[in-house]
Design an enzyme around this catalytic site. Structure first.
Site, mmCIF file in Angstrom:
data_model
loop_
_atom_site.group_PDB
_atom_site.id
_atom_site.type_symbol
_atom_site.label_atom_id
_atom_site.label_comp_id
_atom_site.label_asym_id
_atom_site.label_seq_id
_atom_site.Cartn_x
_atom_site.Cartn_y
_atom_site.Cartn_z
ATOM 1 N N GLY A 6 0.817 -1.214 0.000
ATOM 2 C CA GLY A 6 0.000 0.000 0.000
ATOM 3 C C GLY A 6 0.852 1.266 0.000
ATOM 4 N N TYR A 7 1.354 1.626 -1.175
ATOM 5 C CA TYR A 7 2.175 2.829 -1.270
ATOM 6 C C TYR A 7 1.414 3.956 -1.993
ATOM 7 C CZ TYR A 7 6.792 1.296 0.398
ATOM 8 O OH TYR A 7 7.861 0.919 1.165
ATOM 9 N N SER A 8 1.105 3.721 -3.286
ATOM 10 C CA SER A 8 0.529 4.791 -4.109
ATOM 11 C C SER A 8 -0.856 5.210 -3.628
ATOM 12 C CB SER A 8 0.396 4.322 -5.562
ATOM 13 O OG SER A 8 1.657 4.123 -6.124
ATOM 14 N N SER B 75 -1.573 -4.081 -6.437
ATOM 15 C CA SER B 75 -1.587 -5.336 -7.179
ATOM 16 C C SER B 75 -2.035 -6.461 -6.271
ATOM 17 C CB SER B 75 -0.189 -5.668 -7.704
ATOM 18 O OG SER B 75 0.173 -4.779 -8.702
ATOM 19 N N GLU C 261 13.471 -3.380 -4.089
ATOM 20 C CA GLU C 261 12.583 -3.603 -5.227
ATOM 21 C C GLU C 261 13.358 -3.544 -6.532
ATOM 22 O OE1 GLU C 261 8.246 -1.899 -6.532
ATOM 23 O OE2 GLU C 261 9.746 -0.394 -6.044
ATOM 24 N N SER D 75 8.382 5.247 -12.244
ATOM 25 C CA SER D 75 8.308 5.282 -13.711
ATOM 26 C C SER D 75 9.696 5.527 -14.299
ATOM 27 C CB SER D 75 7.364 6.389 -14.159
ATOM 28 O OG SER D 75 7.985 7.649 -13.974
ATOM 29 N N ASN D 76 9.844 5.202 -15.566
ATOM 30 C CA ASN D 76 11.154 5.396 -16.189
ATOM 31 C C ASN D 76 11.573 6.864 -16.208
ATOM 32 O OD1 ASN D 76 11.106 2.676 -16.443
ATOM 33 N ND2 ASN D 76 11.410 2.626 -18.667
ATOM 34 N N GLU D 77 10.606 7.754 -16.177
ATOM 35 C CA GLU D 77 10.943 9.181 -16.076
ATOM 36 C C GLU D 77 11.581 9.458 -14.709
ATOM 37 O OE1 GLU D 77 7.829 8.070 -17.199
ATOM 38 O OE2 GLU D 77 8.588 8.295 -19.242
#
Lengths: 394, 343, 394, 343
Positions: A127-129, A161, A244, A378-380
């Site tokens: 439970g992060y985002s 997830s 992670e 994200s990759n950004e």
């Protein structure tokens, strides 16, 4: 090519390969190989097999139920099992919360939670985002206030997830709203059976249901379920994010997908088609580069240096390469890929015997593989991290 | 695993870099070639039993520095020659004369020849073939050819060996070579059959390790110039390295450089084993070239106008990488070969 | 495909085509077609021919010596002459300083300077960039202080194309150092024969000398040579930059280069090579998209709307597409491209009769075409402009 | 030049958009198909002499809105059928029945058939062929085939026409079609020789104009969603549209959308002339598809996690564009055709 593996590593690789070949159930392997979505029981069945062997948490210290694997053993285990078609070893307990508990938890917490992970009896989720805190985790607004020996938690977590399959969730919550964003956060372990929790499914673009939004409405959580200090949760969260990312380069998966690509192309008489060969060469070159970058990083870790931004680099490239292989596999299928509607993935047909939908897994995976460039930072965000920490730019 | 450098290898890397630093060796010069030979670098190409001190990794260390410092001298063809000779007869006296710089020999692979022109004729008593844009052959006394049927040692002074030399895009002397029914004596056939195949494999691995190492050194240097520049160059009130759009492009350059290094390492490690798959060598060369070229173009773009001038070594780097792409045996050749392999 | 040209436009296209075919000297055309660098006399010879026809400054108002061309006529003129192999019509007088003079200049300035441009007698160059002011023009530091009826100019300008061939330079200079960066700048016309000016060549990576650094050491410039108001130079500079960008999509050039690419490939028996055909298809598609984007913009201009960020878009794509064609042409040459050392371009051989260097133009152009994505406001700056003005982002 | 819309064309665009706005028509439904027909949109495909009100540009306007609003109904095959019929016999009664929605007819091109399967047999008295993943054929009563030798009108109810329908990746019904020696009467051969070639050319132009317009509408909508999102979504204390790295990627998406529109315009303009080069049509389709797919992928990436959900129409857009790429006759087919053309 030869990366100079030690005799012990070679022996371990053989052991893992033989074990997986013998024990991985064919039905599960088929699902993974074709790209069809797995059900809870598929994950659990394979993880039970690993738990029996003591390989669920191989990299953990022996005292907590692990095998004290070296970094190269962890790498070999992951590469071999993934390549052979084993399901993704769910990381929420083993890789994420487990190391947090044995590093920062109380003796009681260790005794209560670690065995369930090692034995594969407890299913964790993360439970992060939150709806308004994606890449910017520090802005999260799920609140917990003290009430005697409990926290009362209210708010919601998103992109969780497999929450609909899980027993427990570890969550970042705000315990001090006056502090600066990154201060005032605590790390709680929450039983998903607690009253006040509802889980709402989110349908993904490949048609599967793996994401959820989890709502907390005055959920009572014992203070004993807090990891470490109150308001120091950011420290544990960052520790976890480090774990992670180390695991994110998926060499075994990329190689497995390249093999499927080759066999699908051969079935369609494309083995000498120059456009196919050029694309294949590019993707194989990308995987070769990714593999040796991973090996170099592994070598550094084995030499005693903790991985730094290299982990971000592997996340960036690994997710991109796998995404491109997944898409090009659909391209090779051509019109055969069109005979399947992903939005009916779970409802109707999860049935490989239907001729028209025999390529459903490839299509589903193409769409699903848009996610890894977004999740896990994200990759950004990874580019920002590399820019700051490897290049010394702002 | 043993991917990091040994102590000896680190010392070699340091000594090569020390020699290069501050030396302007970006023009080909006889004196610099002599100096390189005297320092013994060519010995990095062969093992102790052949009078050297190296192997794939040591040679790659030298070649990486050659690239990173834009040394004009072309060592790669000599390393390929040494690798073929070592595989054919490690005790050959010629090896030590090459290492010492007395004699220059260049190694040639079948894929460097113009289409289908390389032929053994008349029951292996003569050889013909055409080659374009070969490096360092203008200095060579010997040519060492690794063919799948036979390993050949030819003398450049043979009347049927024709050479035309000219300056190339990278400022180095290039030569077109024509072998016109060059007669083969018994002494000129170093090996046949499986031994010849083994020598060819060894030559290919050496060639791949050398080219990828050169790309690696070049890409790393071009990236470092750019990183330094964006930290120092100010526009709109801040160093341009503070602009996020440029940061993300620098990150992609950085990742490309790391991947070139990874591919170069894969090729160098292949030099230590016998059974490196040819297709992996082709991929390493093609991948290293593509990535290094991307870095070179971005280096010029992010420097802006000054990147277009000869005041900086960026244009020279781009020209040099373009040569490694287009030269027969280079990246384009390897990409074509990958289109012909079916597994 | 048909862009709906009017009968007048079609007739004009034919006139330009016939004229160019008849009048363009073969030797100049050959140089341009092959990509070899032109000398001053090459440019001047062709421009003299245009001047005689009255076509140097066709888009200017008739009263200043132009032809009152419509936007579509200007486009057609540029496309046809460029496609046919005419040299770049040097923009410094015609496109840059000319319109500034007839828009903002005094009657005396118009009378003195415009006829020399229209007749091709005066060669202009542009003094904008400085060593510490590239994309950020407002930071320029070349100073001019008043001394009676003159300014005394000290400082230097860099990347001054063709200054070594020029008679006059128009320059931005700082006349007030206390003002904010964009204020305090004036726009001066400076005779390059004035005492105190030295011009130092800069060698480009393709071996040519077209760039220079121009040094001003207490150069005396009459105040009458200032355009418009003191300290208002930024206004005129921006006006000029608008004109610069409209012209930057080079459809005629791209088509000419594609034709050369096709013929070089055919000579080398690549006409059926799948790798070549795939690259060619990609480049031809890029040119088709660029052409129709340009036509859409031209249609808007013809409809009375001034071009806005569309001009930035054409600069961005035009420079990139031409750059890619130039590079791929070298790739098609393969090893034949290696037989030429660009650093000896001007010194030794500018001689197409040498067999080994017959492809020198292609190589030189490949290197030179790295510049257009940098000059005229780098493509990074163009993206900033589009982001701000078309997308409304910061 | 007349590239901007006429007043009538603008009114058509407005009316189509008005109908779509607020209507959820992203699932195929008989009632929506009827409504579309009743509104007369199919008349945009043919000129007044054939009972319509349009041409290439009008049809493109409708198709752009179909794409932009992700309308599930597949109009393109019907427009192709109409174009063929108009070219063959502008006064055919069938045209008006198709426009009114009484009858559905789908147009087929040779390049939509599975490899070499489409054959005229027995001196043009029968036809065979296999087609995959055709849109809207499940509703069709007629098939209109444009072959270089002859233009054919077939009835789907013919015993030798076999159809199998299923749901496709874009959620629309797709059909595999097998023509198994379908007998050709005199009435079923609409034209032969040069007239047939002209009908085929017309059909190809219409097909290209329809596909590129659909890509254009889709790409523009996906871009607009993303631009709106980055202005509203806040992270790290500001709208994410304030981050320069994202700005530059949005600019590249914007440019891609503009170029798709340019390619769609080129194809629509080609519909107004007779001699549009086939290779330019193939390039327009391939280029529009590539650019639109880039926009769709970036749209998902820049939205982050929410872009992966069915709560937004981004995934649906990607799936739909993937179909336009892979469907026989789509972008991949055109790329293969470009590899076979030599000028």
């Amino acid at each position: 090519m030869d990366a100079g593996w030690s005799p012990e590593d070679r022996a371990f690789r053989k052991e893992v390969r033989d074990f997986t070949q013998e024990k991985l159930p064919a039905a599960i392997r088929d699902k993974v190989m074709s790209g069809r979505p797995l059900e809870r029981q598929d994950y659990m069945r394979w993880q039970d097999i690993l738990a029996q062997k003591g390989w669920i948490a191989g990299f953990w210290p022996k005292c907590h139920g692990g095998q004290d694997w070296t970094a190269s053993q962890s790498y070999i285990f992951q590469e071999e099992t993934t390549y052979a078609g084993a399901p993704w070893l769910l990381p929420f307990g083993v890789n994420y919360v487990g190391p947090v508990i044995y590093t920062y938890g109380t003796e009681e917490q260790k005794a209560r939670h670690l065995p369930g992970i090692v034995s594969n009896e407890v299913f964790w989720c993360q439970g992060y985002s939150e709806p308004n805190a994606g890449s910017d985790l520090a802005r999260l607004s799920t609140r917990a206030h003290r009430d005697g020996d409990s926290y009362i938690v209210t708010g919601s977590k998103i992109w969780t997830s497999m929450a609909h399959w899980a027993d427990w969730i570890f969550a970042l919550v705000r315990t001090d709203s006056d502090a600066k964003p990154q201060a005032g956060i605590s790390f709680l372990l929450i039983d998903l059976n607690s009253p006040g929790i509802t889980i709402q499914p989110i349908q993904s673009i490949e048609g599967a249901h793996h994401l959820n939004q989890v709502f907390f409405d005055n959920v009572r959580v014992p203070v004993d379920n807090r990891i470490g200090e109150e308001n120091a949760g950011w420290t544990y969260a960052k520790f976890l994010l480090g774990h992670e990312r180390v695991l994110s380069a998926e060499i075994g998966k990329a190689k497995r997908m390249l093999e499927r690509l080759r066999s699908l192309a051969e079935e369609r008489n494309l083995a000498r088609d120059p456009r196919y060969l050029e694309n294949l060469a590019r993707l194989e070159t990308d995987v070769l580069a990714l593999e040796w970058t991973t090996l170099r990083m592994l070598d550094t870790v084995m030499g005693g240096t903790a991985p730094g931004v290299e982990a971000s680099m592997l996340k960036l490239r690994g997710s991109t390469v796998v995404q491109e292989i997944a898409e090009y596999t659909v391209d090779v299928l051509g019109h055969e890929a069109l005979a399947f509607d992903p939005l009916f993935l779970e409802e109707t047909i999860n049935d490989p015997s239907s001729e028209l939908s025999r390529n459903m897994g490839v299509v589903s995976e193409f769409l699903f593989q848009r996610a890894p460039t977004i999740w896990g930072g994200s990759n950004e965000i990874q580019r920002n991290i590399i820019s700051k920490h490897a290049l010394g730019l702002g | 695993m043993k991917l990091t450098l040994t102590q000896e290898q680190s010392m070699l890397a340091d000594s090569v870099t020390r020699f290069m630093t501050g030396k302007n060796a970006t023009g080909e010069e006889e004196s610099i070639w002599r100096e390189v030979a005297e320092l013994g670098w060519l010995g990095a190409g062969v093992g102790e039993s052949a009078g050297g001190f190296g192997g794939g990794r040591e040679m790659a260390i030298v070649m990486e520095s050659v690239g990173g410092n834009e040394l004009a001298e072309a060592l790669a063809p000599v390393f390929v020659a040494l690798a073929i000779l070592e595989k054919s007869d490690p005790e050959a006296a010629l090896i030590s004369r090459i290492i010492s710089g007395d004699v220059v020999a260049c190694g040639l692979l079948p894929e460097m020849a113009a289409d289908d022109s390389l032929q053994l004729e008349d029951e292996m008593t003569s050889v013909s073939g055409q080659f374009h844009a070969l490096a360092n052959v203008h200095r060579a006394r010997h040519l060492v050819l690794a063919l799948p049927e036979a390993t050949l040692l030819l003398s450049v002074s043979d009347a049927n060996v024709h050479l035309r030399s000219y300056r190339g895009m990278d400022g180095k002397t290039k030569s077109d070579l024509k072998l016109d029914h060059v007669a083969l004596s018994e002494a000129s056939v170093l090996s046949k059959g499986p031994d010849a195949v083994a020598a060819l494999n060894r030559a290919r691995v050496t060639h791949a390790a050398a080219i990828t190492a050169e790309c690696s050194g070049l890409a790393a240097a071009l990236f470092q110039y750019t990183l330094d520049y964006v930290q120092q160059r100010r526009q709109f009130g801040q160093p341009i390295g503070g602009f996020q759009a440029l940061q993300h492009r620098l990150v992609d350059m950085f990742v490309a450089v790391e991947e070139v290094q990874s591919l170069a390492l894969a090729a160098a490690r292949a030099a230590t084993i016998e059974d490196a798959p040819e297709s992996a060598l082709s991929r390493a060369i093609a991948g290293a070239s593509d990535r290094a070229l991307h870095v070179a173009k971005e280096a010029i773009q992010l420097h802006g106008a000054v990147g277009m001038t000869e005041d900086l070594p960026l244009g020279a780097g781009l020209r040099r990488l373009k040569v490694l792409q287009l030269v027969p045996g280079g990246a384009e050749t390897q990409k074509r070969r990958l289109l012909q392999s079916f597994n």
